[in-house]
Motif scaffolding. Sequence first.
Motif, PDB file in Angstrom:
ATOM      1  N   ASP A 170      -1.760   1.632  -6.598  1.00  0.00           N
ATOM      2  CA  ASP A 170      -0.878   2.896  -6.818  1.00  0.00           C
ATOM      3  C   ASP A 170       0.332   2.406  -7.157  1.00  0.00           C
ATOM      4  O   ASP A 170       1.478   2.387  -6.410  1.00  0.00           O
ATOM      5  CB  ASP A 170      -1.146   3.863  -5.495  1.00  0.00           C
ATOM      6  N   TRP A 171       0.552   2.045  -8.664  1.00  0.00           N
ATOM      7  CA  TRP A 171       1.939   1.692  -8.916  1.00  0.00           C
ATOM      8  C   TRP A 171       3.025   2.977  -9.179  1.00  0.00           C
ATOM      9  O   TRP A 171       4.073   2.586  -8.501  1.00  0.00           O
ATOM     10  CB  TRP A 171       1.579   1.445 -10.535  1.00  0.00           C
ATOM     11  N   ASN A 196       3.332   5.271  -6.659  1.00  0.00           N
ATOM     12  CA  ASN A 196       3.811   5.637  -5.327  1.00  0.00           C
ATOM     13  C   ASN A 196       3.992   4.387  -4.551  1.00  0.00           C
ATOM     14  O   ASN A 196       4.277   4.135  -3.522  1.00  0.00           O
ATOM     15  CB  ASN A 196       2.908   6.320  -4.683  1.00  0.00           C
ATOM     16  N   ASN A 213      -7.902  -0.312  -9.390  1.00  0.00           N
ATOM     17  CA  ASN A 213      -7.486   1.036  -9.114  1.00  0.00           C
ATOM     18  C   ASN A 213      -7.409   1.385  -7.713  1.00  0.00           C
ATOM     19  O   ASN A 213      -6.993   2.338  -7.323  1.00  0.00           O
ATOM     20  CB  ASN A 213      -8.776   1.762  -9.462  1.00  0.00           C
ATOM     21  N   THR A 239      -4.095   0.088  -1.774  1.00  0.00           N
ATOM     22  CA  THR A 239      -5.608   0.634  -0.692  1.00  0.00           C
ATOM     23  C   THR A 239      -6.318  -0.797  -0.358  1.00  0.00           C
ATOM     24  O   THR A 239      -6.665  -1.566  -1.704  1.00  0.00           O
ATOM     25  CB  THR A 239      -6.400   1.560  -1.328  1.00  0.00           C
ATOM     26  N   THR A 274      -4.158   1.628   3.677  1.00  0.00           N
ATOM     27  CA  THR A 274      -3.224   1.924   2.703  1.00  0.00           C
ATOM     28  C   THR A 274      -1.949   1.013   3.155  1.00  0.00           C
ATOM     29  O   THR A 274      -1.524   1.408   4.260  1.00  0.00           O
ATOM     30  CB  THR A 274      -2.766   3.080   2.278  1.00  0.00           C
ATOM     31  N   ARG A 290       1.888   1.665  -3.604  1.00  0.00           N
ATOM     32  CA  ARG A 290       0.843   1.560  -2.445  1.00  0.00           C
ATOM     33  C   ARG A 290      -0.301   0.768  -2.681  1.00  0.00           C
ATOM     34  O   ARG A 290      -0.576   0.858  -4.035  1.00  0.00           O
ATOM     35  CB  ARG A 290       0.523   2.828  -2.034  1.00  0.00           C
TER      36      ARG A 290
END
Length: 299
Positions: free
Chosen positions: A117-118, A120, A114, A124, A135, A122
């Motif tokens: 961020d596929w 966008n 989790n 973390t 990020t 990005r």
Amino acid sequence: MEGDTALRAVTPGDASAFRAHLEAQELALDTIGWRIKMAKCLFAAAVDFGHIVINPFEKVRAGSKSTNDRFVDVEPQIIDAIIEDVSCLEWKAIITLWRYGGLRAQEPLHLKWNDVDWANRRLTVQDVKRKRQRTIPLWPKVEEALSVLFASAEEGATRIITKYKPGQKLGTQFVRIIRQAGFEVWGKPIQNLRASCQNDLEKAGHRITAVCNWIGNSPTVASKHYLQVTDEDFEQALGASNRGQQSVRQSVQYRTERSRTGSLEDFTNSECTTIPDHAGGCVDPKTIEYPLKDSNLCF
């Protein structure tokens, strides 16, 4: 100082002599600095407990720890070959995250699915050193490695790397992987991947503020430990001038070879061919008569 010297008997002069003794052994600067810092801590504690009045090591220079002399620019073709050679998908992802994501040694082990961020593009990262998050962009090679790993992950898995738990050391196994791929192990294998990543980002033209935010360090730390001048910098700097100066170097080389291989007469005659016709050709300076002037009154 003898081995049974009392703490209160150690003087600032003894402390300075101790550093000189370490330097005479030609130890690494990092080693010398670490030992001086440990001595400072020891005597500082003795002051706190009232065993001594002053810290004799207080003014002894420990020296800052720097890794500049051990920086190695790990080129993409080398690390790509190592990644290609290793069969474990998790190790492929770990090495990719180090070299192309700039993650610290332990940071891949803290990643969860989790965190990706596929949409966008990005990622973390749990910054375990500074105890906060940062990020980073999901750079193409990082995205590809994580995509392949995600496709093979067990359903319901939360952690990206399941082969190791946070806190487990990865350096020894990484050294084996490097050697298995047929390469010599460079100094600070993991840290130099991270440093090479930061160098690449800076050379790509990204702002230093953004680069340091992605890597998770400060501009001061980056310039001191990570950002280095590479051979590519010299090649780029000399690229344009090399083309412009090539003919000059060839001309100098030609004239040098002529002076080495040709006779003095040949060399002189060749020079005379460049004199205009109206100059009257080559003249022996011994046959020239100069008018008498104040500057040459001596006979």
